[in-house]
Design an enzyme around this catalytic site. Structure first.
Site, short mmCIF file in Angstrom:
data_model
loop_
_atom_site.label_atom_id
_atom_site.label_comp_id
_atom_site.label_asym_id
_atom_site.label_seq_id
_atom_site.Cartn_x
_atom_site.Cartn_y
_atom_site.Cartn_z
N GLY A 31 0.82 -1.21 0.00
CA GLY A 31 0.00 0.00 0.00
C GLY A 31 0.84 1.25 0.00
O GLY A 31 1.99 1.24 0.47
N ASN A 32 0.30 2.31 -0.55
CA ASN A 32 0.99 3.60 -0.47
C ASN A 32 -0.04 4.72 -0.34
O ASN A 32 -1.18 4.59 -0.78
CB ASN A 32 1.97 3.81 -1.63
CG ASN A 32 1.45 3.24 -2.92
OD1 ASN A 32 0.58 3.82 -3.54
ND2 ASN A 32 1.97 2.08 -3.32
N SER A 74 7.21 6.11 -3.59
CA SER A 74 6.52 4.90 -4.05
C SER A 74 6.56 4.80 -5.57
O SER A 74 6.41 5.80 -6.27
CB SER A 74 5.06 4.97 -3.60
OG SER A 74 4.29 4.07 -4.35
N SER A 75 6.76 3.57 -6.08
CA SER A 75 6.82 3.38 -7.54
C SER A 75 5.48 3.70 -8.20
O SER A 75 5.38 3.80 -9.40
CB SER A 75 7.22 1.94 -7.85
OG SER A 75 6.35 1.05 -7.20
N GLU A 76 4.42 3.88 -7.38
CA GLU A 76 3.10 4.21 -7.92
C GLU A 76 2.81 5.71 -7.79
O GLU A 76 1.65 6.12 -7.79
CB GLU A 76 2.03 3.38 -7.20
CG GLU A 76 2.52 1.97 -6.89
CD GLU A 76 1.57 0.89 -7.29
OE1 GLU A 76 1.04 0.98 -8.41
OE2 GLU A 76 1.38 -0.03 -6.49
N HIS A 95 -3.83 3.82 -1.63
CA HIS A 95 -3.79 2.73 -2.61
C HIS A 95 -3.32 1.47 -1.90
O HIS A 95 -2.37 1.52 -1.11
CB HIS A 95 -2.84 3.07 -3.75
CG HIS A 95 -2.48 1.88 -4.59
ND1 HIS A 95 -3.39 1.23 -5.38
CD2 HIS A 95 -1.32 1.18 -4.71
CE1 HIS A 95 -2.80 0.20 -5.98
NE2 HIS A 95 -1.54 0.14 -5.58
N HIS A 97 -3.70 -3.30 -1.92
CA HIS A 97 -4.09 -4.52 -2.62
C HIS A 97 -4.90 -5.42 -1.67
O HIS A 97 -4.51 -6.56 -1.42
CB HIS A 97 -2.85 -5.29 -3.09
CG HIS A 97 -1.89 -4.52 -3.93
ND1 HIS A 97 -0.64 -4.98 -4.26
CD2 HIS A 97 -1.99 -3.30 -4.53
CE1 HIS A 97 0.00 -4.10 -5.01
NE2 HIS A 97 -0.81 -3.06 -5.18
N TYR A 116 -26.43 -0.07 0.32
CA TYR A 116 -26.54 1.39 0.20
C TYR A 116 -25.21 2.12 0.42
O TYR A 116 -25.02 3.26 -0.01
CB TYR A 116 -27.63 1.94 1.13
CG TYR A 116 -27.23 2.08 2.59
CD1 TYR A 116 -26.59 3.23 3.03
CD2 TYR A 116 -27.50 1.07 3.51
CE1 TYR A 116 -26.20 3.36 4.36
CE2 TYR A 116 -27.12 1.19 4.83
CZ TYR A 116 -26.47 2.33 5.25
OH TYR A 116 -26.08 2.45 6.55
N HIS A 158 -4.73 -5.85 -9.95
CA HIS A 158 -3.81 -5.02 -9.16
C HIS A 158 -4.37 -4.73 -7.76
O HIS A 158 -3.89 -5.31 -6.79
CB HIS A 158 -3.52 -3.72 -9.93
CG HIS A 158 -2.46 -2.87 -9.32
ND1 HIS A 158 -1.71 -1.98 -10.05
CD2 HIS A 158 -2.05 -2.75 -8.03
CE1 HIS A 158 -0.85 -1.37 -9.24
NE2 HIS A 158 -1.05 -1.82 -8.01
N TYR A 211 -22.50 12.78 5.87
CA TYR A 211 -22.38 11.54 6.65
C TYR A 211 -20.99 11.38 7.23
O TYR A 211 -19.99 11.73 6.63
CB TYR A 211 -22.67 10.36 5.72
CG TYR A 211 -22.62 9.00 6.36
CD1 TYR A 211 -23.76 8.43 6.92
CD2 TYR A 211 -21.43 8.27 6.37
CE1 TYR A 211 -23.70 7.17 7.48
CE2 TYR A 211 -21.37 7.01 6.94
CZ TYR A 211 -22.51 6.47 7.49
OH TYR A 211 -22.46 5.22 8.04
ZN LIG Z 1 -0.19 -1.29 -6.17
#
Ligand SMILES: [Zn+2]
Length: 220
Positions: A31-32, A74-76, A95, A97, A116, A158, A211
């Site tokens: 995750g990033n 991060s590579s993303e 982000h 997985h 909902y 991904h 909300y």
């Molecule tokens: Zn990823």
């Protein structure tokens, strides 16, 4: 004072990473997280375990993708930067997985209005962006398209991406999206899910503007 604020922002990214891990939404260090900061963004470094990450390890990146830091971001980073650039309503991005989101993403399936809580996505579906190699401009474009008018999306073969006006909201949407996917996956096993119609989802999207953790109204 300004330095203290930046330190707190950097620490909030580490805290969010640790929370993702605790809630089982993240798999390993996959995750990033990014946070809009000044004229750029603060972003988790590439491949560093969250439990050893310190505020100084968080990378500040300019909107042109340049950075001055001993660690690579991060590579993303590209879709983080591109989403923040294209969407002024977004202040933070998560982000990861997670298993259930990624299972649907592996099948290239979108999430319909089975519950909902889909309203947190800002529309009647959570779209699945088609596959492209991680870190590429092509992936970034596909993710931006899937996020059009939405707060979150799946990414084929991904994972997922969740946005928020701030980090708390992005984190909340990430956790709720994984819950939605888990509920829908289970429903598909026990029977045939009955879906809510678009008018009902639209009603809930309106209600969601006030909300939970939402403190500001989204522009998109
Ligand atoms: Zn990823």
């Amino acid at each position: 004072m300004a330095k203290d604020k930046e330190f707190a922002a950097r620490q909030s990214i580490i805290d969010a990473c640790l929370r993702l891990e605790r809630q089982g939404v993240n798999q390993g260090a996959a995750g990033n997280i990014s946070l809009r900061w000044k004229d750029g963004l603060l972003l988790t470094p590439s491949g560093m375990p969250y439990d050893v990450m310190t505020p100084d390890d968080i990378v500040f990146m300019n909107m042109d993708g340049s950075y001055d830091h001993e660690f690579a971001p991060s590579s993303e980073w590209r879709f983080h930067r591109d989403i923040l650039h294209a969407r002024p309503d977004v202040g933070a991005i998560v982000h990861a997985h997670p298993i259930y989101c990624t299972a649907f993403a592996i099948c290239g399936m979108e999430i319909p209005a089975a519950h909902y809580m889909i309203a947190l996505a800002g529309g009647p579906t959570v779209r699945c962006a088609p596959y492209a190699t991680y870190g590429t401009a092509e992936l970034s474009e596909l993710v931006l398209e899937a996020l059009s008018g939405r707060t979150c999306a799946l990414m084929a073969n991904h994972g997922m991406v969740a946005t928020g006006v701030d980090l708390r909201e992005a984190l909340w949407i990430a956790v709720e999206l994984e819950t939605l996917c888990k509920q829908y996956a289970t429903a598909l096993q026990v029977g045939t899910p009955k879906l809510l119609d678009e008018a009902e989802v639209a009603k809930n999207v309106e209600k969601f503007k006030n909300y939970g953790l939402r403190r500001k109204t989204r522009a998109a």
